[in-house]
Design a protein around this motif. Structure first.
Motif, PDB file in Angstrom:
ATOM      1  N   MET A 168      -0.408   2.134  -8.393  1.00 31.79           N
ATOM      2  CA  MET A 168       0.741   1.350  -9.015  1.00 31.79           C
ATOM      3  C   MET A 168       0.606   1.939 -10.756  1.00 31.79           C
ATOM      4  SD  MET A 168       2.862  -1.182  -9.942  1.00 31.79           S
ATOM      5  CE  MET A 168       3.496  -1.939  -8.093  1.00 31.79           C
ATOM      6  N   ILE A 180       7.711   3.410  -5.162  1.00 39.53           N
ATOM      7  CA  ILE A 180       7.761   2.467  -6.326  1.00 39.53           C
ATOM      8  C   ILE A 180       7.790   3.040  -7.514  1.00 39.53           C
ATOM      9  CG2 ILE A 180       5.804   0.927  -7.778  1.00 39.53           C
ATOM     10  CD1 ILE A 180       4.053   1.780  -5.351  1.00 39.53           C
ATOM     11  N   CYS A 196       1.183  -7.659  -8.268  1.00 44.51           N
ATOM     12  CA  CYS A 196       0.738  -6.669  -7.217  1.00 44.51           C
ATOM     13  C   CYS A 196      -1.052  -6.406  -6.252  1.00 44.51           C
ATOM     14  CB  CYS A 196       0.438  -4.859  -7.566  1.00 44.51           C
ATOM     15  SG  CYS A 196      -0.500  -4.151  -9.359  1.00 44.51           S
ATOM     16  N   TYR A 234       4.447  -6.027  -4.892  1.00 39.98           N
ATOM     17  CA  TYR A 234       3.702  -4.315  -4.076  1.00 39.98           C
ATOM     18  C   TYR A 234       2.747  -5.039  -3.660  1.00 39.98           C
ATOM     19  CZ  TYR A 234       1.451  -0.214  -3.786  1.00 39.98           C
ATOM     20  OH  TYR A 234       1.155   1.266  -3.008  1.00 39.98           O
TER      21      TYR A 234
END
Length: 651
Positions: free
Chosen positions: A210, A179, A193, A146
């Motif tokens: 996240m 996600i 991420c 991500y």
């Protein structure tokens, strides 16, 4: 179209110096059509020849290039061989002049720039691979990515590949629900991420999103956080790791896992028509070979090229362009943000400043940039552009010609490339050795048996529209759908026995050039005639008063199906009843009175996927009040809410 529609003819020097011509010379082929004929008749010959020509590396050579024992839907490739993407994109450059060459140029939205050589990229990927291994991540483990388009994204991609992990790309604009659904379905054990990114001058949080997503994904045990936006983010002890701290002291060399050729490399989720996105599975040998054929052979990417394709790692073009560029030893220009901020001409400035020779662009993005005018393009020196390529939505004539004239200078070819995530690359492509017609694809790519068939699976003639199919499985095809083999067979293999049904309408002209007319599940049938929405939308945009449009068929008690058009007005154009009628008449004039839209409305935006494809099925669902299906791939879900009062059953 006819030969009179040709707008570009390849110079003799470009043909002679092309990668395709070197391939022809090596194998005694007269031309591309001879290659297609031989490749489609003997795919084993072609894939063996391509692997040899591209110098694809193996730890252990394969015994058989293709095994169809379980049928074409489950073809096996390079049986018995072991390899790794990292071997073919980084390791092979060690101790060669390429390792000192610039692999990545990165520019932030604010103009801050960084460069990374192949040696530095290799070392960073090795350090992260060592860190992942130390955390217990092992071969076959899904790992989410991500990240915006940072150099760290490339390093993370190769690090996960290096240990045999499975990369799960996540669009950098996704929300927590999108996600979570993907990571949970994948069974991800770790995530890489960023703290955040910058978009139009504003920091956009990513780590915080996240954290919200991972509240419902207990399989994720480790999160590695790269600092980009300077955001103060909470770090969960034992789970979260700072990139720089974690990699400190790790070795610059880490052994590359010798994985089976068909070991999963990418688990890429595409939008589905049901409530769950489709997980496509692309392999190490599939990505390496298919990108070599598509980018090196057809699109003529060379080691001295600098490639700029403004995309995202959550869309398959992100990892594919990074792979293809490193595979040939070229330089990729990565950027975050949008192509028209902070300057309207940012994209053109990037080409100028970084001497880009290979430009990638989505037709939807071109239509968006056109609103800033030709003068904005003319401010910049684009003379370094040698080749340009595009994929995504079908082109309109107006946008294609605008880009070819003002960006390519009618000198560099604009090569259309169409396929998809499930293909691992393209089915159709332009090349530097074929003439160009606006919006056309010069030929099919070899070794796939591409064809166009009617409802009964019979080939159609020139000028006829039909379903795009593959008669031969390709090395790049998805290995089923993640945890859903039945859906894979139903979606791609069951409509036409023994053939892959891609889901696109296509046609060929008398010169052998191909055209894509949009998704076949978007088909509109009025007065007994089927047409693709892209043709109707092109008619609307050709008026110069519409920036974007979505044409869909909706139920009608009299005709069975009626045409609904949702239009985004061009800059400076004010919506009105008079304009709506003018546009309806334009469609009727182009297609006949039965195709005059029953309803034409205006909107500020249309729902699009992260790769900027217009989601017509969502527009249709809103109009009919039916469930819209999976919306997690939308880049702008707010557009759906805005449409409901305009076209919904109560609107």
């Amino acid at each position: 179209m006819s030969a009179n529609d040709i707008v570009w003819t390849p110079p003799d020097e470009m043909v002679a110096n092309s990668n395709l011509q070197r391939f022809f010379d090596r194998h005694g082929l007269a031309d591309y059509d001879a290659l297609l004929a031989k490749a489609d008749a003997d795919p084993d010959w072609f894939w063996n020849a391509a692997i040899g020509f591209l110098d694809i590396r193996f730890f252990k050579p394969y015994d058989k290039v293709r095994d169809l024992f379980d049928g074409p839907a489950w073809a096996k490739w390079c049986v018995g061989g072991t390899t790794n993407l990292a071997l073919n994109c980084l390791d092979k450059h060690r101790d060669t002049p390429t390792e000192h060459k610039t692999a990545i140029v990165w520019e932030a939205e604010d103009g801050h720039a960084r460069e990374m050589t192949y040696a530095e990229l290799d070392a960073e990927s090795c350090r992260l691979a060592a860190a992942l291994a130390e955390l217990g991540v092992t071969s076959g483990d899904p790992v989410g990515m991500y990240l915006p388009m940072l150099p760290e994204a490339a390093a993370a991609f190769y690090a996960i590949a290096r240990i045999g992990g499975v990369v799960v790309p996540l669009f950098s604009g996704f929300g927590a629900e999108s996600i979570a659904s993907r990571l949970a379905d994948a069974g991800a054990v770790a995530v890489v991420c960023a703290d955040g990114t910058m978009r139009r001058g504003q920091p956009v949080a990513m780590k915080a999103i996240m954290d919200e997503a991972l509240a419902s994904v207990p399989t994720v045990k480790h999160v590695i956080v790269a600092k980009r936006a300077g955001l103060d983010v909470p770090m969960t002890a034992g789970r979260d790791h700072d990139w720089d701290e974690l990699l400190a002291g790790k070795p610059a060399r880490f052994a590359t896992a010798q994985v089976p050729a068909e070991h999963p490399l990418l688990l890429v989720y595409t939008s589905g028509t049901t409530g769950r996105p489709k997980g496509t599975v692309v392999t190490h040998i599939g990505v390496t070979t298919k990108m070599g054929v598509d980018f090196c052979l057809a699109l003529d990417l060379k080691p001295d090229d600098r490639l700029l394709w403004m995309t995202d790692f959550g869309w398959v073009v992100g990892p594919m362009t990074v792979t293809a560029t490193a595979f040939v030893g070229g330089t990729i220009v990565l950027t975050e943000g949008t192509p028209d901020y902070p300057q309207k001409g940012r994209f053109w400035r990037l080409i100028q400043d970084y001497k880009v020779s290979f430009v990638g662009m989505a037709p939807t993005a071109v239509r968006s940039l056109m609103r800033h005018g030709v003068a904005e393009v003319q401010k910049y020196d684009l003379s370094t552009v040698r080749v340009s390529a595009s994929t995504g939505e079908p082109w309109t004539d107006e946008a294609w010609n605008w880009f070819f004239e003002h960006v390519c200078g009618k000198r560099a070819p604009l090569l259309n490339w169409s396929g998809g995530t499930e293909i691992g690359g393209g089915i159709l492509c332009g090349t530097v050795i074929h003439p160009l017609k606006p919006c056309a694809f010069a030929r099919a790519l070899p070794g796939m048996g591409a064809d166009i068939v009617d409802d009964h699976g019979e080939p159609v003639g020139p000028g006829q529209v039909g379903e795009l199919v593959l008669r031969t499985p390709s090395i790049g095809l998805t290995k089923g759908l993640w945890k859903d083999p039945d859906r894979y067979l139903e979606t791609y293999w069951e409509m036409f026995a023994g053939m892959w049904r891609h889901g696109d309408w296509a046609s060929r002209d008398s010169d052998g050039m191909w055209y894509v007319h949009g998704r076949s599940d978007d088909t509109i049938k009025i007065a007994g005639k089927r047409t693709g929405p892209a043709e109707i939308e092109g008619q609307l945009m050709a008026t110069g008063k519409v920036l974007e449009a979505a044409a869909v068929g909706v139920p009608d008690p009299i005709s069975g199906e009626a045409l609904l058009c949702v239009c985004v007005p061009a800059p400076g154009i004010t919506p009105s009843d008079e304009l709506a009628e003018e546009l309806r008449e334009a469609v009727a004039h182009g297609f006949g009175r039965p195709f005059k839209p029953k309803r034409l409305v205006f909107a500020d935006d249309l729902p699009k996927t992260r790769n900027l494809k217009i989601m017509r099925r969502v527009v249709r669902a809103v109009a009919t009040g039916s469930p819209p299906g999976d919306l997690t791939a939308l880049v702008n879900p707010e557009a759906v809410e805005a449409l409901e009062p305009i076209i919904g059953p109560g609107g």
